[in-house]
Design a protein around this motif. Structure first.
Motif, PDB file in Angstrom:
ATOM      1  N   GLY A   1       0.814  -1.209   0.000  1.00  0.00           N
ATOM      2  CA  GLY A   1       0.000   0.000   0.000  1.00  0.00           C
ATOM      3  C   GLY A   1       0.847   1.258   0.000  1.00  0.00           C
ATOM      4  O   GLY A   1       0.532   2.235  -0.699  1.00  0.00           O
ATOM      5  N   LEU A   2       1.935   1.253   0.772  1.00  0.00           N
ATOM      6  CA  LEU A   2       2.804   2.425   0.809  1.00  0.00           C
ATOM      7  C   LEU A   2       3.519   2.601  -0.525  1.00  0.00           C
ATOM      8  O   LEU A   2       3.644   3.727  -1.030  1.00  0.00           O
ATOM      9  CB  LEU A   2       3.812   2.290   1.953  1.00  0.00           C
ATOM     10  CG  LEU A   2       4.766   3.469   2.155  1.00  0.00           C
ATOM     11  CD1 LEU A   2       4.011   4.786   2.311  1.00  0.00           C
ATOM     12  CD2 LEU A   2       5.670   3.232   3.370  1.00  0.00           C
ATOM     13  N   ALA A   3       3.978   1.503  -1.121  1.00  0.00           N
ATOM     14  CA  ALA A   3       4.642   1.594  -2.420  1.00  0.00           C
ATOM     15  C   ALA A   3       3.688   2.165  -3.469  1.00  0.00           C
ATOM     16  O   ALA A   3       4.067   3.034  -4.274  1.00  0.00           O
ATOM     17  CB  ALA A   3       5.153   0.224  -2.849  1.00  0.00           C
ATOM     18  N   ALA A   4       2.445   1.699  -3.471  1.00  0.00           N
ATOM     19  CA  ALA A   4       1.470   2.199  -4.440  1.00  0.00           C
ATOM     20  C   ALA A   4       1.199   3.685  -4.229  1.00  0.00           C
ATOM     21  O   ALA A   4       1.061   4.454  -5.195  1.00  0.00           O
ATOM     22  CB  ALA A   4       0.172   1.404  -4.322  1.00  0.00           C
ATOM     23  N   THR A   5       1.138   4.113  -2.969  1.00  0.00           N
ATOM     24  CA  THR A   5       0.903   5.529  -2.673  1.00  0.00           C
ATOM     25  C   THR A   5       2.073   6.384  -3.135  1.00  0.00           C
ATOM     26  O   THR A   5       1.881   7.460  -3.725  1.00  0.00           O
ATOM     27  CB  THR A   5       0.666   5.715  -1.164  1.00  0.00           C
ATOM     28  OG1 THR A   5      -0.506   4.994  -0.783  1.00  0.00           O
ATOM     29  CG2 THR A   5       0.489   7.182  -0.813  1.00  0.00           C
ATOM     30  N   LEU A   6       3.291   5.924  -2.885  1.00  0.00           N
ATOM     31  CA  LEU A   6       4.467   6.679  -3.321  1.00  0.00           C
ATOM     32  C   LEU A   6       4.491   6.812  -4.842  1.00  0.00           C
ATOM     33  O   LEU A   6       4.771   7.897  -5.375  1.00  0.00           O
ATOM     34  CB  LEU A   6       5.743   5.995  -2.825  1.00  0.00           C
ATOM     35  CG  LEU A   6       5.961   5.957  -1.309  1.00  0.00           C
ATOM     36  CD1 LEU A   6       7.265   5.233  -0.978  1.00  0.00           C
ATOM     37  CD2 LEU A   6       5.969   7.353  -0.711  1.00  0.00           C
ATOM     38  N   LYS A   7       4.199   5.725  -5.545  1.00  0.00           N
ATOM     39  CA  LYS A   7       4.187   5.776  -7.012  1.00  0.00           C
ATOM     40  C   LYS A   7       3.117   6.739  -7.518  1.00  0.00           C
ATOM     41  O   LYS A   7       3.358   7.535  -8.437  1.00  0.00           O
ATOM     42  CB  LYS A   7       3.935   4.381  -7.584  1.00  0.00           C
ATOM     43  CG  LYS A   7       5.136   3.459  -7.551  1.00  0.00           C
ATOM     44  CD  LYS A   7       4.844   2.152  -8.268  1.00  0.00           C
ATOM     45  CE  LYS A   7       4.600   2.379  -9.748  1.00  0.00           C
ATOM     46  NZ  LYS A   7       4.375   1.109 -10.479  1.00  0.00           N
ATOM     47  N   ALA A   8       1.937   6.675  -6.918  1.00  0.00           N
ATOM     48  CA  ALA A   8       0.844   7.538  -7.365  1.00  0.00           C
ATOM     49  C   ALA A   8       1.178   9.011  -7.140  1.00  0.00           C
ATOM     50  O   ALA A   8       0.931   9.856  -8.011  1.00  0.00           O
ATOM     51  CB  ALA A   8      -0.442   7.162  -6.638  1.00  0.00           C
ATOM     52  N   LEU A   9       1.745   9.330  -5.992  1.00  0.00           N
ATOM     53  CA  LEU A   9       2.086  10.723  -5.707  1.00  0.00           C
ATOM     54  C   LEU A   9       3.263  11.196  -6.553  1.00  0.00           C
ATOM     55  O   LEU A   9       3.323  12.366  -6.954  1.00  0.00           O
ATOM     56  CB  LEU A   9       2.396  10.891  -4.222  1.00  0.00           C
ATOM     57  CG  LEU A   9       1.188  10.800  -3.282  1.00  0.00           C
ATOM     58  CD1 LEU A   9       1.628  10.822  -1.833  1.00  0.00           C
ATOM     59  CD2 LEU A   9       0.210  11.946  -3.550  1.00  0.00           C
ATOM     60  N   ALA A  10       4.202  10.296  -6.832  1.00  0.00           N
ATOM     61  CA  ALA A  10       5.331  10.666  -7.690  1.00  0.00           C
ATOM     62  C   ALA A  10       4.843  11.085  -9.074  1.00  0.00           C
ATOM     63  O   ALA A  10       5.418  11.987  -9.703  1.00  0.00           O
ATOM     64  CB  ALA A  10       6.309   9.502  -7.804  1.00  0.00           C
ATOM     65  N   ALA A  11       3.773  10.451  -9.539  1.00  0.00           N
ATOM     66  CA  ALA A  11       3.267  10.715 -10.886  1.00  0.00           C
ATOM     67  C   ALA A  11       2.255  11.852 -10.937  1.00  0.00           C
ATOM     68  O   ALA A  11       1.777  12.201 -12.024  1.00  0.00           O
ATOM     69  CB  ALA A  11       2.626   9.441 -11.441  1.00  0.00           C
ATOM     70  N   ASP A  12       1.921  12.442  -9.787  1.00  0.00           N
ATOM     71  CA  ASP A  12       0.833  13.430  -9.758  1.00  0.00           C
ATOM     72  C   ASP A  12       1.240  14.658  -8.944  1.00  0.00           C
ATOM     73  O   ASP A  12       0.807  14.838  -7.796  1.00  0.00           O
ATOM     74  CB  ASP A  12      -0.415  12.782  -9.159  1.00  0.00           C
ATOM     75  CG  ASP A  12      -1.676  13.604  -9.394  1.00  0.00           C
ATOM     76  OD1 ASP A  12      -1.552  14.792  -9.737  1.00  0.00           O
ATOM     77  OD2 ASP A  12      -2.780  13.046  -9.212  1.00  0.00           O
ATOM     78  N   PRO A  13       2.070  15.542  -9.515  1.00  0.00           N
ATOM     79  CA  PRO A  13       2.507  16.730  -8.771  1.00  0.00           C
ATOM     80  C   PRO A  13       1.355  17.648  -8.373  1.00  0.00           C
ATOM     81  O   PRO A  13       1.424  18.315  -7.339  1.00  0.00           O
ATOM     82  CB  PRO A  13       3.474  17.423  -9.735  1.00  0.00           C
ATOM     83  CG  PRO A  13       3.192  16.842 -11.077  1.00  0.00           C
ATOM     84  CD  PRO A  13       2.700  15.461 -10.842  1.00  0.00           C
TER      85      PRO A  13
END
Length: 410
Positions: free
Chosen positions: A353-365
Motif C-alpha cells: 500500500g505504501l509503495a502504491a501511494t508513493l508511485k501515485a504521488l510521484a506521478a501526480d505533482p
C-alpha cells in the motif's frame, strides 16, 4: 502580569521543541514565566532558541550544599507537618510503580528547594509539564506553599504508567492535554472530575516565519524524521522504496534521526539494493530540520500504533512547511488529517500500500500540491502557536483566584 512557575524534568532538552515553542509564545504573550528544571541539561546540543529563556530558568543547587540543606531545614522548622505530609503523600501515591516512585523520590530534594524558591520568586501558579514525576513535584510544591497547580499530560506519561494519575486529576486546578482522544482517556480515569477542568490544547507551530525556499531536485525525495526505533516503521518505508525503485520510479530517502535500529536499517537498505539511495543523517538539531523539509517531496511517517500517542510533532512541522504527508492512521491523527484531502493514510506495515501511494504521488505533482496547501491551511486554522498558546494563557488567567485548599496529591 501573572507569574507562572513551570516545573519540567529537564530544560532545555533537544527533543522538546513543542515545549520551547509554547514557553516562548507565552512569554511573548505577556506571561511572566519562571522555569524550574528538576535536572540540569544532559545534552550540550541545546536549541539556539532556548537561549532567550535561560534567564528565566532555575536549577536546584547540588545535593549536600548549604543552600539545599537550608531549604529543607526551613520547611522542617516552619511547617514540619506539611513537609512530612507532602513526602508521605507523594511516596504513598506512587508506591504501586517502583520505577516512578524512584523518580519521585530522586527529585524530592529539588522539589523542596523549588517550593521555597517559588515563594521567593512570587510565583502565583505552578504548572508541571508531564504527568509523571514533574506533576508529583508540582503537587508537593503546592502542598507546601498553598499555591494552585496544574499539569499537562501528553503521551507516554499518561498512557504507559497511569499510577496516581486519577488522584492528580482530582487535585489539580486544571489539566491540559494535546488531543481530544487523550482528554477522553483522562476523563475516563477519573469520571468524578468535572470535564470543564480538563482541556485540549494542541501543540502549536510557529507560522510567523515562511517555510524555507523549496530546493528543486529530480525524482521523488521521501523524508522521514524520528528516533530510529522499531515502532517508527522505517523498515516498512525502506521495503516500499525498494519496490518502487524496482518498478522504475526514481526515488531517494532521507532519514533524519538516530537510534538503536540504525544498524539494522542500514543492513536492510543494503539487502534491498537501495543503500545508495538512502541517506541516514544521524541526529540533527531541531532548528536545522527546515532545510530537510525544503529538500523533500513529501514526509512519510509509517509509525506503528503501539507506543505512539497524540499527534506527532514532525507531521505538524511538515504540514507547516507545505509538505504533503503520508502516514499511518494513528489514533489521534483524525483530529488533524482528513484522508485524501490534507494527508494520505496507509495502514501500518503495509509495504504494498505504501509503495502504491508513493508511485501515485510521484506521478501526480498537482495532487501533491493540493495536499500540501490543504495541510498548511489546516495548521493555520487550529495549530498556529499564537492560537494554542493564547488558549494556554487563558487557563492561567482564568484560574487567577488563589487556592483555598492546601491538599495536593503528589
Amino acid at each position: 502580569m501573572r507569574r507562572i512557575g513551570f516545573i519540567v524534568s529537564e530544560f532545555p532538552r533537544p527533543v522538546d521543541a513543542y515545549l520551547l515553542r509554547e514557553l516562548l509564545a507565552l512569554v511573548e504573550g505577556g506571561l511572566d514565566v519562571r522555569i524550574y528544571s528538576l535536572r540540569r541539561p544532559s545534552s550540550a546540543a541545546a536549541p539556539r532558541a532556548a537561549a532567550g529563556l535561560l534567564g528565566h530558568t532555575t536549577y536546584a543547587p547540588r545535593l549536600g550544599t548549604s543552600e539545599m540543606r537550608a531549604a529543607h531545614a526551613g520547611w522542617l522548622r516552619t511547617a514540619p507537618a506539611r513537609y512530612r505530609e507532602a513526602l508521605a503523600t507523594a511516596a504513598r501515591g506512587h508506591a504501586a510503580s517502583p520505577r516512578l516512585l524512584a523518580k519521585v523520590l530522586a527529585v524530592w530534594p529539588q522539589t523542596v528547594y523549588f517550593a521555597e524558591r517559588a515563594q521567593r520568586d512570587g510565583i502565583e501558579h505552578l504548572h508541571a509539564n508531564w504527568a509523571t514525576y514533574p506533576a508529583a513535584a508540582a503537587a508537593a510544591m503546592a502542598h507546601l506553599t498553598g499555591l494552585p497547580w496544574s499539569f499537562g499530560g501528553h503521551a507516554s506519561d499518561i498512557y504507559i504508567d497511569a499510577t496516581n494519575l486519577p488522584a492528580k486529576l482530582r487535585s489539580a486546578q486544571f489539566v491540559t492535554t494535546c488531543t481530544e482522544e487523550s482528554r477522553r482517556y483522562l476523563l475516563g480515569l477519573a469520571p468524578d472530575v468535572d470535564p470543564a477542568r480538563v482541556h485540549t490544547v494542541y501543540h502549536g507551530i510557529d507560522l510567523s516565519h515562511p517555510p524555507a525556499e523549496r530546493v528543486e531536485v529530480s525524482g521523488l525525495t521521501v523524508l522521514a524524521v524520528g528516533t530510529l526505533r522499531d515502532c517508527k516503521g522505517f523498515d516498512t518505508l525502506l521495503r516500499a522504496v525498494g519496490r518502487v525503485r524496482s518498478e522504475g520510479t526514481p526515488v531517494r530517502v532521507i532519514i533524519v534521526g538516530d537510534g538503536e535500529e540504525r544498524p539494522r536499517l542500514e543492513r536492510l537498505a543494503q539487502r534491498l539494493g537501495i543503500a545508495g539511495r538512502v541517506a541516514f543523517t544521524g541526529y540533527v538539531p531541531h532548528e536545522e530540520l527546515a532545510r530537510f523539509y525544503a529538500l523533500a517531496t513529501m514526509l512519510v511517517h509509517p509509525a506503528h500504533r503501539a507506543n505512539h500517542f497524540g499527534i506527532p510533532n514532525v507531521i505538524l512541522e511538515a504540514m507547516a512547511a507545505r509538505l504533503p504527508v503520508v502516514c499511518s492512521p494513528l489514533p489521534a491523527l483524525g483530529e488533524l488529517l482528513e484522508d485524501g484531502k490534507n494527508g494520505v493514510f496507509v495502514p501500518e506495515s503495509d509495504v504494498e500500500g505504501l509503495a502504491a501511494t508513493l508511485k501515485a504521488l510521484a506521478a501526480d505533482p498537482e495532487r501533491r500540491r493540493r495536499l500540501a496547501e490543504e495541510g498548511f491551511r489546516r495548521i493555520g486554522e487550529q495549530f498556529d502557536i499564537t492560537r494554542t498558546a493564547g488558549r494556554f494563557a487563558e487557563l492561567f488567567l482564568d484560574g487567577a483566584e488563589p487556592s483555598t485548599q492546601r491538599e495536593a496529591i503528589g
